[in-house]
Design a protein around this motif. Structure first.
Motif, PDB file in Angstrom:
ATOM      1  N   GLU A  11      43.490  32.241  42.371  1.00  0.00           N
ATOM      2  CA  GLU A  11      43.159  33.543  41.800  1.00  0.00           C
ATOM      3  C   GLU A  11      42.822  34.558  42.888  1.00  0.00           C
ATOM      4  O   GLU A  11      43.201  35.733  42.801  1.00  0.00           O
ATOM      5  CB  GLU A  11      41.982  33.411  40.829  1.00  0.00           C
ATOM      6  N   ASN A  12      42.133  34.097  43.930  1.00  0.00           N
ATOM      7  CA  ASN A  12      41.786  34.975  45.043  1.00  0.00           C
ATOM      8  C   ASN A  12      43.035  35.465  45.769  1.00  0.00           C
ATOM      9  O   ASN A  12      43.160  36.653  46.076  1.00  0.00           O
ATOM     10  CB  ASN A  12      40.868  34.248  46.021  1.00  0.00           C
ATOM     11  N   ASN A  13      43.972  34.564  46.037  1.00  0.00           N
ATOM     12  CA  ASN A  13      45.215  34.951  46.712  1.00  0.00           C
ATOM     13  C   ASN A  13      45.995  35.979  45.891  1.00  0.00           C
ATOM     14  O   ASN A  13      46.536  36.943  46.441  1.00  0.00           O
ATOM     15  CB  ASN A  13      46.075  33.727  46.989  1.00  0.00           C
ATOM     16  N   LEU A  14      46.043  35.794  44.596  1.00  0.00           N
ATOM     17  CA  LEU A  14      46.733  36.736  43.716  1.00  0.00           C
ATOM     18  C   LEU A  14      46.012  38.087  43.697  1.00  0.00           C
ATOM     19  O   LEU A  14      46.651  39.145  43.730  1.00  0.00           O
ATOM     20  CB  LEU A  14      46.840  36.149  42.307  1.00  0.00           C
ATOM     21  N   PHE A  15      44.697  38.067  43.659  1.00  0.00           N
ATOM     22  CA  PHE A  15      43.882  39.288  43.682  1.00  0.00           C
ATOM     23  C   PHE A  15      44.186  40.098  44.946  1.00  0.00           C
ATOM     24  O   PHE A  15      44.417  41.304  44.885  1.00  0.00           O
ATOM     25  CB  PHE A  15      42.399  38.892  43.617  1.00  0.00           C
ATOM     26  N   ILE A  16      44.220  39.430  46.077  1.00  0.00           N
ATOM     27  CA  ILE A  16      44.477  40.106  47.345  1.00  0.00           C
ATOM     28  C   ILE A  16      45.915  40.634  47.409  1.00  0.00           C
ATOM     29  O   ILE A  16      46.161  41.753  47.856  1.00  0.00           O
ATOM     30  CB  ILE A  16      44.169  39.172  48.530  1.00  0.00           C
ATOM     31  N   SER A  17      46.866  39.853  46.945  1.00  0.00           N
ATOM     32  CA  SER A  17      48.272  40.271  47.061  1.00  0.00           C
ATOM     33  C   SER A  17      48.644  41.396  46.092  1.00  0.00           C
ATOM     34  O   SER A  17      49.490  42.222  46.412  1.00  0.00           O
ATOM     35  CB  SER A  17      49.203  39.082  46.885  1.00  0.00           C
ATOM     36  N   THR A  18      48.031  41.422  44.913  1.00  0.00           N
ATOM     37  CA  THR A  18      48.397  42.446  43.918  1.00  0.00           C
ATOM     38  C   THR A  18      47.441  43.633  43.904  1.00  0.00           C
ATOM     39  O   THR A  18      47.802  44.704  43.440  1.00  0.00           O
ATOM     40  CB  THR A  18      48.436  41.850  42.500  1.00  0.00           C
ATOM     41  N   GLY A  19      46.213  43.426  44.373  1.00  0.00           N
ATOM     42  CA  GLY A  19      45.225  44.501  44.356  1.00  0.00           C
ATOM     43  C   GLY A  19      44.430  44.603  43.070  1.00  0.00           C
ATOM     44  O   GLY A  19      43.610  45.499  42.909  1.00  0.00           O
ATOM     45  N   TYR A  20      44.655  43.668  42.164  1.00  0.00           N
ATOM     46  CA  TYR A  20      43.876  43.646  40.924  1.00  0.00           C
ATOM     47  C   TYR A  20      43.868  42.225  40.374  1.00  0.00           C
ATOM     48  O   TYR A  20      44.660  41.384  40.777  1.00  0.00           O
ATOM     49  CB  TYR A  20      44.446  44.609  39.878  1.00  0.00           C
ATOM     50  N   THR A  21      42.964  41.987  39.427  1.00  0.00           N
ATOM     51  CA  THR A  21      42.957  40.705  38.733  1.00  0.00           C
ATOM     52  C   THR A  21      42.644  40.934  37.261  1.00  0.00           C
ATOM     53  O   THR A  21      41.847  41.803  36.906  1.00  0.00           O
ATOM     54  CB  THR A  21      41.953  39.709  39.342  1.00  0.00           C
ATOM     55  N   SER A  22      43.313  40.162  36.441  1.00  0.00           N
ATOM     56  CA  SER A  22      42.977  40.116  35.019  1.00  0.00           C
ATOM     57  C   SER A  22      42.172  38.858  34.733  1.00  0.00           C
ATOM     58  O   SER A  22      41.927  38.509  33.593  1.00  0.00           O
ATOM     59  CB  SER A  22      44.238  40.183  34.157  1.00  0.00           C
ATOM     60  N   GLY A  23      41.758  38.190  35.809  1.00  0.00           N
ATOM     61  CA  GLY A  23      40.896  37.020  35.687  1.00  0.00           C
ATOM     62  C   GLY A  23      41.659  35.721  35.548  1.00  0.00           C
ATOM     63  O   GLY A  23      42.848  35.636  35.828  1.00  0.00           O
ATOM     64  N   SER A  24      40.955  34.739  35.092  1.00  0.00           N
ATOM     65  CA  SER A  24      41.489  33.385  34.940  1.00  0.00           C
ATOM     66  C   SER A  24      42.239  33.241  33.620  1.00  0.00           C
ATOM     67  O   SER A  24      42.252  34.161  32.789  1.00  0.00           O
ATOM     68  CB  SER A  24      40.328  32.384  34.965  1.00  0.00           C
ATOM     69  N   GLN A  25      42.817  32.084  33.417  1.00  0.00           N
ATOM     70  CA  GLN A  25      43.474  31.803  32.136  1.00  0.00           C
ATOM     71  C   GLN A  25      42.457  31.878  30.998  1.00  0.00           C
ATOM     72  O   GLN A  25      42.756  32.402  29.928  1.00  0.00           O
ATOM     73  CB  GLN A  25      44.154  30.434  32.167  1.00  0.00           C
ATOM     74  N   ALA A  26      41.251  31.374  31.236  1.00  0.00           N
ATOM     75  CA  ALA A  26      40.195  31.452  30.212  1.00  0.00           C
ATOM     76  C   ALA A  26      39.857  32.909  29.899  1.00  0.00           C
ATOM     77  O   ALA A  26      39.642  33.266  28.734  1.00  0.00           O
ATOM     78  CB  ALA A  26      38.954  30.697  30.676  1.00  0.00           C
ATOM     79  N   ASP A  27      39.803  33.754  30.928  1.00  0.00           N
ATOM     80  CA  ASP A  27      39.547  35.182  30.716  1.00  0.00           C
ATOM     81  C   ASP A  27      40.639  35.783  29.834  1.00  0.00           C
ATOM     82  O   ASP A  27      40.357  36.496  28.870  1.00  0.00           O
ATOM     83  CB  ASP A  27      39.509  35.942  32.051  1.00  0.00           C
ATOM     84  N   ASN A  28      41.884  35.478  30.186  1.00  0.00           N
ATOM     85  CA  ASN A  28      43.011  36.019  29.413  1.00  0.00           C
ATOM     86  C   ASN A  28      42.986  35.524  27.973  1.00  0.00           C
ATOM     87  O   ASN A  28      43.274  36.286  27.050  1.00  0.00           O
ATOM     88  CB  ASN A  28      44.339  35.667  30.084  1.00  0.00           C
TER      89      ASN A  28
END
Length: 100
Positions: A11-28
């Motif tokens: 999740e951290n790698n995705l956050f850094i590469s995209t510039g945003y996060t929608s959180g984890s699968q549980a969050d979604n």
């Protein structure tokens, strides 16, 4: 006041590469991003992240998230911050990489 989001390595790698996060699968699945106040962090780590070797904790200033932030009753009848939008990388104040 700061609130915190805990991320896995992926999740951290995705956050850094995209510039945003929608959180984890549980969050979604729940429709919002689960966050923690400072006093809730240790319990959250022990309950949901204890099996991981590394986690990342991002801090956000509460005022920068106000319009999409709701405090809702959750675990142990405590109110947790839930964020109904994407968290932006540019909004975090500091982060920690923790090896468990």
């Amino acid at each position: 006041m700061f609130i915190y989001k805990i991320l896995t390595e992926e999740e951290n790698n995705l956050f850094i590469s995209t510039g945003y996060t929608s959180g984890s699968q549980a969050d979604n699945n729940d429709g919002y991003i689960h966050l923690s106040a400072r006093h809730q962090l240790l319990d959250t780590i022990n309950k949901h992240f204890h099996h991981l070797k590394t986690i990342y904790i991002y801090s956000f200033y509460i005022n920068s998230l106000d319009k999409n932030l709701k405090w809702e009753k959750s675990r142990n009848e405590d109110y947790f911050p839930h964020y109904y939008s994407h968290l932006l990388l540019g909004d975090y104040i500091y982060s920690l990489k923790i090896k468990i």
